[in-house]
Motif scaffolding. Structure first.
Motif, PDB file in Angstrom:
ATOM      1  N   GLY A 136      -2.905  -7.748  -8.224  1.00 32.23           N
ATOM      2  CA  GLY A 136      -2.899  -6.516  -7.452  1.00 32.23           C
ATOM      3  C   GLY A 136      -4.035  -6.461  -6.448  1.00 32.23           C
ATOM      4  O   GLY A 136      -5.101  -7.059  -6.631  1.00 32.23           O
ATOM      5  N   HIS A 137      -3.797  -5.706  -5.373  1.00 35.78           N
ATOM      6  CA  HIS A 137      -4.746  -5.637  -4.259  1.00 35.78           C
ATOM      7  C   HIS A 137      -6.106  -5.118  -4.691  1.00 35.78           C
ATOM      8  O   HIS A 137      -7.156  -5.699  -4.390  1.00 35.78           O
ATOM      9  N   ASP A 138      -6.126  -3.996  -5.430  1.00 33.77           N
ATOM     10  CA  ASP A 138      -7.404  -3.381  -5.822  1.00 33.77           C
ATOM     11  C   ASP A 138      -8.213  -4.307  -6.711  1.00 33.77           C
ATOM     12  O   ASP A 138      -9.424  -4.464  -6.542  1.00 33.77           O
ATOM     13  N   THR A 139      -7.529  -4.909  -7.686  1.00 35.88           N
ATOM     14  CA  THR A 139      -8.223  -5.824  -8.593  1.00 35.88           C
ATOM     15  C   THR A 139      -8.783  -7.020  -7.835  1.00 35.88           C
ATOM     16  O   THR A 139      -9.932  -7.432  -8.044  1.00 35.88           O
ATOM     17  N   PHE A 140      -7.973  -7.581  -6.943  1.00 34.41           N
ATOM     18  CA  PHE A 140      -8.425  -8.757  -6.209  1.00 34.41           C
ATOM     19  C   PHE A 140      -9.647  -8.440  -5.351  1.00 34.41           C
ATOM     20  O   PHE A 140     -10.598  -9.233  -5.292  1.00 34.41           O
ATOM     21  N   GLU A 141      -9.629  -7.298  -4.694  1.00 28.99           N
ATOM     22  CA  GLU A 141     -10.762  -6.937  -3.833  1.00 28.99           C
ATOM     23  C   GLU A 141     -12.037  -6.717  -4.630  1.00 28.99           C
ATOM     24  O   GLU A 141     -13.142  -6.814  -4.091  1.00 28.99           O
ATOM     25  N   ARG A 142     -11.909  -6.434  -5.925  1.00 29.42           N
ATOM     26  CA  ARG A 142     -13.098  -6.248  -6.761  1.00 29.42           C
ATOM     27  C   ARG A 142     -13.828  -7.563  -7.023  1.00 29.42           C
ATOM     28  O   ARG A 142     -15.007  -7.553  -7.368  1.00 29.42           O
ATOM     29  N   THR A 160      -0.338   3.701   4.260  1.00 25.50           N
ATOM     30  CA  THR A 160      -1.794   3.814   4.158  1.00 25.50           C
ATOM     31  C   THR A 160      -2.154   3.555   2.699  1.00 25.50           C
ATOM     32  O   THR A 160      -1.293   3.674   1.803  1.00 25.50           O
ATOM     33  N   PRO A 161      -3.418   3.211   2.394  1.00 28.22           N
ATOM     34  CA  PRO A 161      -3.803   2.997   0.991  1.00 28.22           C
ATOM     35  C   PRO A 161      -3.489   4.194   0.102  1.00 28.22           C
ATOM     36  O   PRO A 161      -3.078   4.023  -1.049  1.00 28.22           O
ATOM     37  N   ILE A 162      -3.662   5.414   0.614  1.00 27.36           N
ATOM     38  CA  ILE A 162      -3.393   6.609  -0.195  1.00 27.36           C
ATOM     39  C   ILE A 162      -1.894   6.732  -0.474  1.00 27.36           C
ATOM     40  O   ILE A 162      -1.475   7.017  -1.598  1.00 27.36           O
ATOM     41  N   GLN A 163      -1.080   6.504   0.557  1.00 26.37           N
ATOM     42  CA  GLN A 163       0.368   6.569   0.368  1.00 26.37           C
ATOM     43  C   GLN A 163       0.841   5.528  -0.640  1.00 26.37           C
ATOM     44  O   GLN A 163       1.700   5.799  -1.484  1.00 26.37           O
ATOM     45  N   GLU A 164       0.276   4.330  -0.551  1.00 27.58           N
ATOM     46  CA  GLU A 164       0.646   3.263  -1.489  1.00 27.58           C
ATOM     47  C   GLU A 164       0.286   3.653  -2.910  1.00 27.58           C
ATOM     48  O   GLU A 164       1.089   3.489  -3.841  1.00 27.58           O
ATOM     49  N   ALA A 165      -0.924   4.190  -3.100  1.00 22.57           N
ATOM     50  CA  ALA A 165      -1.357   4.584  -4.443  1.00 22.57           C
ATOM     51  C   ALA A 165      -0.480   5.705  -4.995  1.00 22.57           C
ATOM     52  O   ALA A 165      -0.107   5.706  -6.175  1.00 22.57           O
ATOM     53  N   THR A 217       3.899   7.510  -8.608  1.00 18.87           N
ATOM     54  CA  THR A 217       5.178   8.215  -8.726  1.00 18.87           C
ATOM     55  C   THR A 217       6.237   7.343  -9.384  1.00 18.87           C
ATOM     56  O   THR A 217       6.958   7.779 -10.293  1.00 18.87           O
ATOM     57  N   MET A 218       6.335   6.093  -8.945  1.00 18.79           N
ATOM     58  CA  MET A 218       7.348   5.210  -9.525  1.00 18.79           C
ATOM     59  C   MET A 218       7.028   4.891 -10.976  1.00 18.79           C
ATOM     60  O   MET A 218       7.940   4.779 -11.809  1.00 18.79           O
ATOM     61  N   ALA A 219       5.748   4.785 -11.318  1.00 14.37           N
ATOM     62  CA  ALA A 219       5.368   4.549 -12.713  1.00 14.37           C
ATOM     63  C   ALA A 219       5.752   5.730 -13.589  1.00 14.37           C
ATOM     64  O   ALA A 219       6.133   5.561 -14.761  1.00 14.37           O
ATOM     65  N   SER A 220       5.670   6.942 -13.036  1.00 15.92           N
ATOM     66  CA  SER A 220       6.005   8.135 -13.817  1.00 15.92           C
ATOM     67  C   SER A 220       7.497   8.237 -14.101  1.00 15.92           C
ATOM     68  O   SER A 220       7.915   9.010 -14.974  1.00 15.92           O
TER      69      SER A 220
END
Length: 919
Positions: A69-75, A145-150, A155-158
């Motif tokens: 995932g993008h967030d994990t990779f950037e960490r 945008t990053p916010i829209q993606e998050a 939403t899809m997880a829910s």
């Protein structure tokens, strides 16, 4: 990226981005673990620099995957800058472990950074793991945008529910180009959601990723209007991966979008964000492909208590469990296979001969998966499939054009059908004692020859092997198009026994019978084709045969009928039990002309007691290729490419062995692209897209033909005594001086590594043996090598049929009746033997006598018939037989010689028509 920032190994050395991704994550794990050790300042700085380089290479690649995932990779880079090297090493180690073991597919928390730092999904006990659900990824295409993606991810997880049959994760890309790269690169993608905000171009610059785009005409995309980006993407995905489900969000009006070609788009959402409906549609689409109707019915049957009062003692395992002497059979196979055994006439399950239930549904799903109009299962192998199609299509006296070195089932099919056979000669590869494939010019020449003789109305079928055992692949589209220009209703039977997997590889698909049938049928209906044909027809109005042979011909759209059959050995290249095969049909005239005859032929050759386990495996094999065939075939090609490169560029192996290149297997005149090999040490990997689009013949990369002549062993000896007996490596085919390695969807990198190890060991042993050899022994070795490289007899062409087996002898066309010759040979009084040793044959030929074979004569290797019933024996054929150093020749008895017809028998036939002579 600047060259100075690249890791040591050039990215150009990688055939695919999948290999690059795997190796770079492994290298990153090694580098981060090194950083946790006590290092000098210089070594620490070097390690940090290497880590940054690897992260930069991986960054554009990870855009296309849900895990890590993008967030994990950037960490990762943040942890490096913060000096948290232990945490960095842990997270990279656990990501690598999850990627290698595929454990991320069963762990719902695989995006949790703390969990990745502290532990791994592989550390869980089997008891604590949740139920493993099939996992896939959904590609969302929109400039988020990053916010829209998050927000959309949450939403899809829910939407997930405990009763959902699958689990999926989203992947987000912003552009049409990125979406195409993603569906070609990320094999986890099963569904694509195309939204309004996508742009055209990708911002990624990694060349190995954009190599996937070479399969498309990128220039054509520049002319697409922005409002058409979504619909065009749907169409392109349907061409690249037709098995994927696509959903389109659009703000266009219903009137604008209605009737538009949207490829395989399952549903269009109009300006609404109904996430639950999207979630349910995503699951429903994958469920449709996952469903295996007959396998499910069989497993349910096996669980039912049943009283058996029909003819099958083994059913329900009763004859085994009650036995005192064969209990080991039950222990070896397990009980399920016997619980699932029953008679087709006992009820409870469907009938293969008259399917109305789960078998019918399974065949319909197979037809969808393989792009056919109808698909029929066979439990008797492709040999039977071939005979079914031939019997259904060919009537006694019909002329059939047949590749002479095709599988023997086709020759016997001609006998059964009573066809008048015109054998086509493939181009020879004399240096390797094998044939290639039949050139387009040869096929057209025979058709034009028959047309000039007024026999075109009797020409019924063209039968070719695609791909050949050795991997030569036809330009199927061109063959059918040009032949239909001469004979508009010609029926094509493509023997795709070794090519069932091709439907699920984008480059391979374009050279399959079913794909090209649909392509041509659509093309011939278009107004653009009609306009092009009118110009062509005017230009070619008075063309002579030589002009026709040199020109790419176009069929008349008012006369052409697309009639195509393909027989595939599912068990040879996909997942199925042995003898599991399929017949695929795309025949415009099937309902009117063939259906009843096909049914009769199917009933003739299909057992009334078909093996239900084979049928179930065909159903499951279809499910697998629809859901993961793309991935498996990608990896299969990668393994074969790696094997090629490793052998031809290993300093020790290449002393004695050599993988034949495209240029060695396909003469230059058939390679318009000019491609010579898949890998060149100076230029790296060749782009094969142009070759697979334009060349008359291409080479299937999954088949690796190894020349063994440098070892001094012939192919048969190398196969049996060296590979099998000493190292446990099994292969199918050899020629006089080659062996064939075939990768398949089960081949792993470990398998390739083991083969390389074995070849290195063999080469080293040869080195040592030659170092210790005496001068005489070295001369003997050199003589063996020379015999295998230079002293090879030329492959004989088909000679001709004797006039006694030709219904219209002396009129210049070559067709012959092998059926009459085949059955005439049942009368021993009309046959005799002549030895090939000595000069007995030469003496007979010198007297003017024509020696005529009574049977098929097939040496193994090379495995093709050098004589068929009714064929005149030529001096070239005898020379070839004498030069072959093989012990297995079907149809030939060394103690007696060749079986031929007596002169009296032939004279009697020539005195009256063949059919009367047989009565």
């Amino acid at each position: 990226m600047k060259a100075s920032n690249k890791p040591k190994k050039s990215l150009g050395e990688y055939y695919s981005a999948l290999q690059l991704r795997t190796d770079r994550w492994t290298n990153l794990r090694i580098a981060t673990e090194q950083l946790t050790q006590t290092l000098t300042d210089k070594r620490r700085l070097d390690a940090e620099r290497k880590i940054r380089e690897l992260i930069e290479v991986l960054r554009p690649i990870e855009l296309y995957w849900a895990f890590p995932g993008h967030d994990t990779f950037e960490r990762l880079e943040v942890l490096l800058e913060e000096g948290r090297v232990e945490a960095l090493a842990n997270i990279v180690r656990n990501i690598c472990r999850a990627l290698m073991s595929n454990s991320y597919r069963r762990n719902p928390h695989h995006h949790d950074l703390d969990e990745l730092i502290e532990g791994s999904p592989d550390d869980e006990s089997n008891e604590s793991r949740p139920k493993e659900l099939p996992y896939f990824e959904v590609l969302f295409v929109d400039n988020f945008t990053p916010i829209q993606e998050a927000n959309l991810r949450r939403t899809m997880a829910s939407m997930r529910r405990p009763e959902d049959p699958f689990v999926y994760e989203p992947v987000f890309v912003p552009s049409l180009t990125d979406a195409l790269i993603a569906v070609m690169f990320n094999h986890n993608v099963q569904t694509v959601v195309v939204r309004n905000g996508l742009r055209l171009e990708s911002e990624q610059t990694l060349e190995i990723l954009h190599r996937y785009m070479s399969r498309l005409e990128e220039d054509a995309l520049q002319d697409v209007e922005p409002k058409e980006y979504g619909p065009e993407l749907c169409r392109l995905i349907a061409k690249l991966r037709p098995e994927l489900d696509v959903f389109l969000f659009t703000d266009q009006s219903v009137e604008e979008i209605a009737g538009a070609n949207l490829g395989n788009c399952r549903r269009v959402f109009y300006n609404q964000e109904d996430h639950l409906e999207l979630h349910l549609n995503i699951l429903r689409g994958v469920s449709d492909r996952f469903e295996a109707p007959f396998f499910t019915a069989l497993t349910e049957y096996a669980r039912k208590p049943t009283g058996v009062f029909h003819a099958m003692p083994i059913s329900r395992g009763k004859s085994i469990t009650r036995s005192h002497w064969i209990k080991d059979m039950g222990e070896f196979y397990g009980m399920n296979i016997f619980l699932a055994e029953t008679s087709a006439t006992s009820g409870g399950l469907d009938s293969l001969l008259e399917p109305h239930g789960p078998i019918k549904k399974a065949q319909e799903k197979a037809a969808r998966a393989f792009g056919a109009k109808q698909t029929f299962f066979s439990t008797n192998g492709t040999s039977t499939c071939n005979k079914i199609v031939v019997q259904a299509i060919v009537r006694p006296g019909d002329i059939v054009l047949v590749d002479r070195d095709c599988h023997k089932s086709h020759h016997y099919g001609m006998v059964l059908a009573g066809a008048q056979v015109v054998y086509l000669d493939s181009y020879p590869l004399n240096d390797y004692s094998m044939y290639g494939a039949v050139p387009m010019r040869e096929i057209k020449h025979r058709l034009l020859e028959l047309k000039a003789a007024g026999k075109l109305d009797r020409v019924r079928m063209l039968l070719l092997t695609n791909c050949t055992f050795d991997g030569v692949v036809y330009n199927v589209e061109r063959v059918m198009e040009e032949c239909l220009a001469i004979k508009p209703d010609l029926v094509f039977l493509w023997d795709e026994a070794w090519f069932a997997f091709a439907r699920f590889g984008p480059a391979y698909r374009r050279r399959t019978g079913m794909h090209c049938a649909a392509l041509l049928r659509e093309r011939f209906k278009s107004p653009e084709y009609r306009a092009a044909y009118n110009k062509y027809a005017e230009k070619m109005a008075d063309a002579d045969d030589e002009t026709l042979l040199k020109t790419r011909l176009m069929p008349n759209p008012d006369k052409v009928r697309v009639r195509v059959y393909a027989c595939q050995s599912t068990h040879k290249t996909l997942t199925s039990l042995r003898q599991g095969s399929m017949i695929h049909v795309h025949d415009q005239d099937f309902k009117d002309e063939v259906e009843q005859a096909f049914h009769e032929a199917y009933m003739t050759h299909t057992s009334t007691s078909p093996n239900y386990q084979i049928i179930a495996s065909l159903d499951i094999g279809r499910r697998q290729v629809e859901l993961e065939g793309f991935e498996f075939i990608q990896r299969q090609v990668e393994q074969a490419m790696s094997l090629r490169k490793a052998i031809n560029h290993h300093p020790l192996i290449s002393k004695y062995f050599h993988v034949l290149t495209v240029a060695e297997m396909i003469p230059a005149e058939y390679r318009k692209s000019g491609i010579k090999s898949y890998w060149d040490p100076e230029h790296g990997w060749s782009d094969i897209a142009e070759a697979w689009s334009e060349d008359e013949f291409v080479l299937d990369a999954t088949r690796v033909t190894l020349s063994v002549s440098g070892s001094g062993w012939d192919g048969d000896t190398f196969k049996n005594q060296i590979l099998m007996d000493k190292h446990g490596i099994q292969i199918n085919k050899t020629s006089r001086n080659t062996v064939l390695f075939m990768t398949n969807i089960g081949t792993t990198r470990s398998s390739i590594a083991y083969l390389i190890e074995v070849l290195v060991k063999i080469a080293r042993e040869l080195d040592e043996r030659l170092d210790d050899a005496s001068a005489v022994e070295k001369k003997i070795f050199e003589r063996k090598v020379k015999a295998l490289r230079e002293d090879l007899p030329p492959l004989p062409d088909f000679s001709y049929f004797h006039d006694a087996f030709r219904l219209s002898a002396g009129n210049g066309t070559p067709e012959g009746d092998i059926r009459s010759a085949f059955f005439l040979a049942y009368d021993e009084g009309k046959c005799e033997y002549i030895p090939i040793e000595g000069n007995a044959i030469e003496k007979e030929i010198a007297t003017g006598r024509k020696l005529v074979s009574t049977t098929f004569v097939i040496p193994y290797p090379p495995g093709f018939p050098i004589l068929v019933p009714g064929q005149v024996i030529s001096q070239e054929i005898i020379a070839f037989m004498r030069a072959l150093d093989v012990t297995e020749i079907h149809g030939y008895r060394p103690e007696l010689g060749l079986r031929i017809f007596t002169e009296t028998a032939l004279a009697a036939l020539e005195a009256k028509p063949v059919i009367q002579a047989l009565q």
